[in-house]
Enzyme design. Structure first.
Site, mmCIF file in Angstrom:
data_model
loop_
_atom_site.group_PDB
_atom_site.id
_atom_site.type_symbol
_atom_site.label_atom_id
_atom_site.label_comp_id
_atom_site.label_asym_id
_atom_site.label_seq_id
_atom_site.Cartn_x
_atom_site.Cartn_y
_atom_site.Cartn_z
ATOM 1 N N ASP A 14 -3.635 -9.834 12.125
ATOM 2 C CA ASP A 14 -4.295 -9.953 10.823
ATOM 3 C C ASP A 14 -3.846 -11.187 10.039
ATOM 4 O O ASP A 14 -4.674 -11.960 9.553
ATOM 5 C CB ASP A 14 -4.039 -8.698 9.982
ATOM 6 C CG ASP A 14 -4.947 -7.540 10.390
ATOM 7 O OD1 ASP A 14 -5.988 -7.803 11.037
ATOM 8 O OD2 ASP A 14 -4.620 -6.387 10.059
ATOM 9 N N ARG A 93 8.752 -4.558 0.457
ATOM 10 C CA ARG A 93 7.621 -5.234 -0.216
ATOM 11 C C ARG A 93 8.009 -5.942 -1.501
ATOM 12 O O ARG A 93 7.632 -7.098 -1.709
ATOM 13 C CB ARG A 93 6.457 -4.262 -0.447
ATOM 14 C CG ARG A 93 5.452 -4.166 0.704
ATOM 15 C CD ARG A 93 6.054 -4.190 2.040
ATOM 16 N NE ARG A 93 5.096 -4.223 3.140
ATOM 17 C CZ ARG A 93 5.449 -4.233 4.410
ATOM 18 N NH1 ARG A 93 6.725 -4.212 4.742
ATOM 19 N NH2 ARG A 93 4.553 -4.262 5.355
ATOM 20 N N ASP A 122 1.147 -0.466 1.018
ATOM 21 C CA ASP A 122 1.801 -1.766 0.911
ATOM 22 C C ASP A 122 1.055 -2.729 -0.010
ATOM 23 O O ASP A 122 1.674 -3.510 -0.729
ATOM 24 C CB ASP A 122 1.980 -2.377 2.307
ATOM 25 C CG ASP A 122 3.032 -1.623 3.122
ATOM 26 O OD1 ASP A 122 4.005 -1.144 2.504
ATOM 27 O OD2 ASP A 122 2.880 -1.514 4.356
ATOM 28 N N SER A 173 0.601 0.241 14.798
ATOM 29 C CA SER A 173 0.902 -0.668 13.694
ATOM 30 C C SER A 173 2.370 -0.462 13.343
ATOM 31 O O SER A 173 2.786 0.643 13.000
ATOM 32 C CB SER A 173 0.007 -0.345 12.500
ATOM 33 O OG SER A 173 0.538 -0.966 11.352
#
Ligand code: ARG
Length: 394
Positions: A14, A93, A122, A173
């Site tokens: 991505d 994050r 996220d 993932s």
């Protein structure tokens, strides 16, 4: 002149496609790979970023900052979202957001970008953190905006001959840092399906399970400072205990989790270091914290975990709860013995110069100093409201 955007670049499909997509949208992309302890060669990742069209690629080693500013506060709060998940991804994050803001200011970028989809937590964590740190900075979310599924993204990359290793990429993932590893998607989306052995990396024992082993962890003011008598930096200690715990297959979590966006999702985690350290730290607190304080702290631990899970790291409430916990942190000093066996980690001993445990008060043997004669009167008064209630209504 094209404006610059600083992209949080992981090297995966991505964010790799995002470099091309943002470049086509006339942005100059600065790709930043933030090292929070994930595996892989980040210098190679950065080189790939440049090959994909980024005008600049950087690796930022943020491992010490991550442990000191994010992991240790989580340990101090024994933080487990839903009483199970040690907030692995949720903690990284706000740190990555800090790095993005710093690089944007160093490079004069007008925007920052992340590679989150529209379904997860996220995106919320990044954007709320960025809003708190740099309210004027534009935030782009290409993967959320472009509306391509995984296969379309692969096709997009193939059409442009982007150098992406999709064939080797796993069906899961994965997000990893020094505090643990999150695994989602693929067969795990069936909550009934047992996780196949290949999802695990950190908690695999190679051959036969190793012999049970004792480990002594020393804490100073809530911070783990030594392992079996060897002084280690917080980062190295987290890594070392994670290796030991993982080699026993300890630290696996398989859970249904309530995401902030309203979805229930099936999550598998490996967090050997986090679960072992939290077990040890919480036990040392039980020896050293006053009962009423400990009780209130446990209540606030759940609030803290919810806040951080839900993207509110930079909130005044989180700071206030940290200040509450810090007010008694000095006493959380001492040593905890953990025994590791196949798939298990058990506290088998604790000691502290600040212990509130008093052998003379606790003992049933000789040397007892507890005033037994106080007990009967205490119980009469303690039970008075209940007795009165029963007498009136019973
Ligand atoms: N469900 C976890 C969380 O919300 C893990 C997220 C993992 N992220 C990822 N991009 N795979 O914190």
């Amino acid at each position: 002149m094209a404006e610059r955007v600083v992209l949080a670049y992981s090297g995966g499909l991505d964010t790799s496609a995002a470099i091309a997509w943002l470049t086509e949208a006339r942005w100059e992309v600065i790709a930043v790979a933030v090292d929070v302890g994930q595996p892989g060669d980040l210098q190679r990742t950065a080189a790939r970023g440049t090959a994909l069209g980024a005008v600049e690629s950087r690796v930022v080693d943020a491992r010490d900052d991550f442990v000191e500013q994010f992991v240790l506060p989580a340990l101090h709060m024994n933080a487990l979202y839903g009483r199970r998940y040690p907030l692995v991804s949720a903690l990284s994050r706000p740190l990555i957001a800090q790095v993005l803001v710093r690089v944007a200011s160093e490079t004069g970028a007008a925007a920052v970008a992340h590679g989150c989809t529209g379904k997860g937590n996220d995106q919320v964590r990044f954007e709320v953190a960025l809003g708190a740190l740099a309210p004027g900075l534009e935030v782009l979310a290409p993967v959320r905006d472009w509306g391509m599924g995984r296969d379309e993204t692969i096709r997009y990359a193939e059409e442009r001959s982007l150098p992406i290793e999709t064939k080797k990429s796993s069906p899961y993932s994965i997000d990893e840092n020094v505090w643990g590893r999150s695994i989602e998607c693929g067969v795990l989306e069936d909550p009934w399906a047992a996780p196949p052995p290949d999802v695990y990396e950190l908690t695999k024992s190679d051959a036969a399970p190793p012999e049970a082993r004792d480990v002594e962890l020393e804490f100073e003011a809530g911070v783990p400072v030594a392992l079996d008598g060897e002084a280690l930096s917080p980062l190295h200690l987290v890594e070392a205990i994670g290796k030991i715990a993982g080699s026993f297959g300890f630290g696996r979590i398989d859970t249904i989790e309530d995401r902030l966006v309203g979805i229930k999702s099936r999550e598998v985690y490996e967090a050997p270091a986090a679960l072992a350290l939290i077990a040890a730290h919480a036990d040392l607190e039980s020896l050293t914290l006053e009962r009423g304080f400990a009780r209130e702290k446990r209540r606030l631990e759940d609030v803290w975990a919810d806040l951080v899970y839900e993207g509110l790291w930079f909130s005044p409430l989180r700071s206030a709860i940290d200040a509450f916990a810090a007010s008694c942190r000095d006493v959380v000093s001492g040593t905890v013995r953990l025994r590791f066996g196949p798939g298990s980690c058990t506290v088998t001993g604790r000691s502290s110069e600040r212990a509130l445990y008093d052998h003379a008060l606790a003992t049933y043997d000789e040397g007892d100093t507890f005033r037994h004669e106080d007990a009967a009167g205490f119980i009469r008064l303690w039970g008075l409201p209940t007795r009165q209630w029963a007498r009136t209504h019973g």
